[in-house]
Design a protein around this motif. Structure first.
Motif, PDB file in Angstrom:
ATOM      1  N   LEU A  31      13.344 -10.502  36.210  1.00  9.99           N
ATOM      2  CA  LEU A  31      12.484 -11.558  35.878  1.00  9.99           C
ATOM      3  C   LEU A  31      11.024 -11.159  35.243  1.00  9.99           C
ATOM      4  O   LEU A  31      10.917 -11.300  34.156  1.00  9.99           O
ATOM      5  CB  LEU A  31      12.390 -12.523  36.600  1.00  9.99           C
ATOM      6  N   LEU A  32      10.594 -10.232  36.102  1.00  9.01           N
ATOM      7  CA  LEU A  32       9.184  -9.849  35.848  1.00  9.01           C
ATOM      8  C   LEU A  32       9.024  -8.843  34.791  1.00  9.01           C
ATOM      9  O   LEU A  32       8.134  -8.895  33.890  1.00  9.01           O
ATOM     10  CB  LEU A  32       8.385  -9.170  37.116  1.00  9.01           C
ATOM     11  N   GLY A  33      10.032  -7.900  34.787  1.00 11.80           N
ATOM     12  CA  GLY A  33      10.077  -6.796  33.580  1.00 11.80           C
ATOM     13  C   GLY A  33      10.579  -7.005  32.467  1.00 11.80           C
ATOM     14  O   GLY A  33      10.141  -6.151  31.339  1.00 11.80           O
ATOM     15  N   VAL A  34      11.435  -7.839  32.559  1.00  6.20           N
ATOM     16  CA  VAL A  34      12.162  -8.373  31.270  1.00  6.20           C
ATOM     17  C   VAL A  34      11.820  -9.734  30.799  1.00  6.20           C
ATOM     18  O   VAL A  34      11.206 -10.114  29.619  1.00  6.20           O
ATOM     19  CB  VAL A  34      13.644  -8.170  31.188  1.00  6.20           C
ATOM     20  N   VAL A  35      11.971 -10.737  31.440  1.00  7.91           N
ATOM     21  CA  VAL A  35      11.945 -11.995  30.937  1.00  7.91           C
ATOM     22  C   VAL A  35      10.304 -12.398  30.842  1.00  7.91           C
ATOM     23  O   VAL A  35       9.943 -12.809  29.620  1.00  7.91           O
ATOM     24  CB  VAL A  35      12.832 -13.024  31.947  1.00  7.91           C
ATOM     25  N   LEU A  36       9.737 -12.399  31.945  1.00 16.42           N
ATOM     26  CA  LEU A  36       8.244 -12.757  31.862  1.00 16.42           C
ATOM     27  C   LEU A  36       7.250 -12.060  30.569  1.00 16.42           C
ATOM     28  O   LEU A  36       6.716 -12.758  30.146  1.00 16.42           O
ATOM     29  CB  LEU A  36       7.711 -12.857  33.365  1.00 16.42           C
ATOM     30  N   THR A  37       7.831 -10.781  30.383  1.00 18.68           N
ATOM     31  CA  THR A  37       7.112 -10.071  29.658  1.00 18.68           C
ATOM     32  C   THR A  37       7.483 -10.452  28.175  1.00 18.68           C
ATOM     33  O   THR A  37       6.317 -10.224  27.478  1.00 18.68           O
ATOM     34  CB  THR A  37       7.364  -8.432  29.645  1.00 18.68           C
ATOM     35  N   ARG A  38       8.537 -10.913  28.062  1.00 23.08           N
ATOM     36  CA  ARG A  38       8.834 -11.400  26.429  1.00 23.08           C
ATOM     37  C   ARG A  38       8.272 -12.909  26.338  1.00 23.08           C
ATOM     38  O   ARG A  38       8.069 -13.018  25.118  1.00 23.08           O
ATOM     39  CB  ARG A  38      10.525 -11.707  26.705  1.00 23.08           C
ATOM     40  N   PHE A  39       7.788 -13.422  27.356  1.00 21.66           N
ATOM     41  CA  PHE A  39       7.115 -14.856  27.256  1.00 21.66           C
ATOM     42  C   PHE A  39       5.698 -14.750  27.941  1.00 21.66           C
ATOM     43  O   PHE A  39       5.456 -15.853  28.493  1.00 21.66           O
ATOM     44  CB  PHE A  39       8.179 -15.922  27.987  1.00 21.66           C
ATOM     45  N   GLU A  40       5.252 -13.597  27.522  1.00 23.24           N
ATOM     46  CA  GLU A  40       3.723 -13.400  28.217  1.00 23.24           C
ATOM     47  C   GLU A  40       2.900 -14.543  27.806  1.00 23.24           C
ATOM     48  O   GLU A  40       2.006 -15.119  28.892  1.00 23.24           O
ATOM     49  CB  GLU A  40       3.170 -12.364  27.831  1.00 23.24           C
ATOM     50  N   GLN A  41       2.951 -15.048  26.570  1.00 22.94           N
ATOM     51  CA  GLN A  41       1.982 -16.357  26.271  1.00 22.94           C
ATOM     52  C   GLN A  41       2.473 -17.621  27.223  1.00 22.94           C
ATOM     53  O   GLN A  41       1.436 -18.370  27.583  1.00 22.94           O
ATOM     54  CB  GLN A  41       2.100 -16.739  24.843  1.00 22.94           C
ATOM     55  N   VAL A  42       3.584 -17.878  27.722  1.00 27.05           N
ATOM     56  CA  VAL A  42       4.167 -19.107  28.238  1.00 27.05           C
ATOM     57  C   VAL A  42       3.555 -18.831  29.726  1.00 27.05           C
ATOM     58  O   VAL A  42       3.231 -19.833  30.391  1.00 27.05           O
ATOM     59  CB  VAL A  42       5.667 -19.180  28.310  1.00 27.05           C
ATOM     60  N   PHE A  43       3.666 -17.728  30.369  1.00 30.98           N
ATOM     61  CA  PHE A  43       3.288 -17.253  31.538  1.00 30.98           C
ATOM     62  C   PHE A  43       1.909 -17.086  31.989  1.00 30.98           C
ATOM     63  O   PHE A  43       1.312 -17.182  33.055  1.00 30.98           O
ATOM     64  CB  PHE A  43       4.321 -16.552  32.465  1.00 30.98           C
ATOM     65  N   GLY A  44       1.262 -16.260  30.992  1.00 42.09           N
ATOM     66  CA  GLY A  44      -0.116 -16.066  31.134  1.00 42.09           C
ATOM     67  C   GLY A  44      -0.715 -14.967  31.886  1.00 42.09           C
ATOM     68  O   GLY A  44      -1.894 -14.862  32.312  1.00 42.09           O
ATOM     69  N   ILE A  45       0.457 -13.969  32.093  1.00 42.79           N
ATOM     70  CA  ILE A  45       0.173 -12.665  32.876  1.00 42.79           C
ATOM     71  C   ILE A  45       0.230 -11.503  31.762  1.00 42.79           C
ATOM     72  O   ILE A  45       1.376 -11.619  31.253  1.00 42.79           O
ATOM     73  CB  ILE A  45       1.067 -12.678  34.091  1.00 42.79           C
ATOM     74  N   PRO A  46      -0.660 -10.643  31.692  1.00 45.75           N
ATOM     75  CA  PRO A  46      -0.449  -9.595  30.739  1.00 45.75           C
ATOM     76  C   PRO A  46       0.915  -8.616  31.328  1.00 45.75           C
ATOM     77  O   PRO A  46       1.027  -8.568  32.384  1.00 45.75           O
ATOM     78  CB  PRO A  46      -1.730  -8.802  31.051  1.00 45.75           C
ATOM     79  N   SER A  47       1.478  -7.949  30.191  1.00 44.87           N
ATOM     80  CA  SER A  47       2.459  -7.288  30.424  1.00 44.87           C
ATOM     81  C   SER A  47       2.647  -6.276  31.390  1.00 44.87           C
ATOM     82  O   SER A  47       3.076  -5.777  32.090  1.00 44.87           O
ATOM     83  CB  SER A  47       3.161  -6.816  29.113  1.00 44.87           C
TER      84      SER A  47
END
Length: 138
Positions: A31-47
């Motif tokens: 989730l952290l390394g694949v999903v959230l990084t693809r939606f960085e703008q949605v979650f607001g945490i830098p890759s």
């Protein structure tokens, strides 16, 4: 099922806790390394931060796999070890959220809140089962 029942059931086969923890760690890393990084703008945490956080559970999964495969008397100590590592992971997550308070979105906050709560519940069970095992072997 109450927490006490869950702890008692886990105490019957503490090796399963390593399996649960390891699968959770793999899911977290994905989730952290694949999903959230693809939606960085949605979650607001830098890759970069997400990749750093994703690496940690990979090591936990290796620890869990090793501990799950080993059948020895130090299971309680190994459970305590992963519980402490899980607590440290939660503290690192909170610190990194704090560093990115100006960019994290509500979705990022919700994700990390859910992950931290789940990890803390698992950590609590691991500590209690480890403590129970220690009293059984004394």
């Amino acid at each position: 099922m109450t927490l006490r029942n869950l702890i008692n059931k886990a105490g019957l086969n503490p090796q399963k806790l390593f399996l649960i923890d390891g699968l959770g760690a793999i899911l977290s890393a994905f989730l952290l390394g694949v999903v959230l990084t693809r939606f960085e703008q949605v979650f607001g945490i830098p890759s970069k931060t997400l990749y750093f956080l994703a690496i940690i559970p990979i090591f936990f999964a290796i620890y869990d796999l090793y501990s799950y495969q080993k059948k020895h008397q130090k299971v309680g100590l190994l459970l305590k070890g992963i519980a402490i590592l899980n607590l440290i992971y939660c503290l690192i997550s909170v610190a990194l959220i704090g560093l990115h308070l100006n960019t994290i979105t509500i979705f990022g906050c919700i994700y990390f809140l859910i992950e931290i709560v789940i990890v803390l519940i698992l950590m609590s069970i691991e500590f209690k089962v480890a403590k129970k095992m220690k009293t059984l072997t004394l």
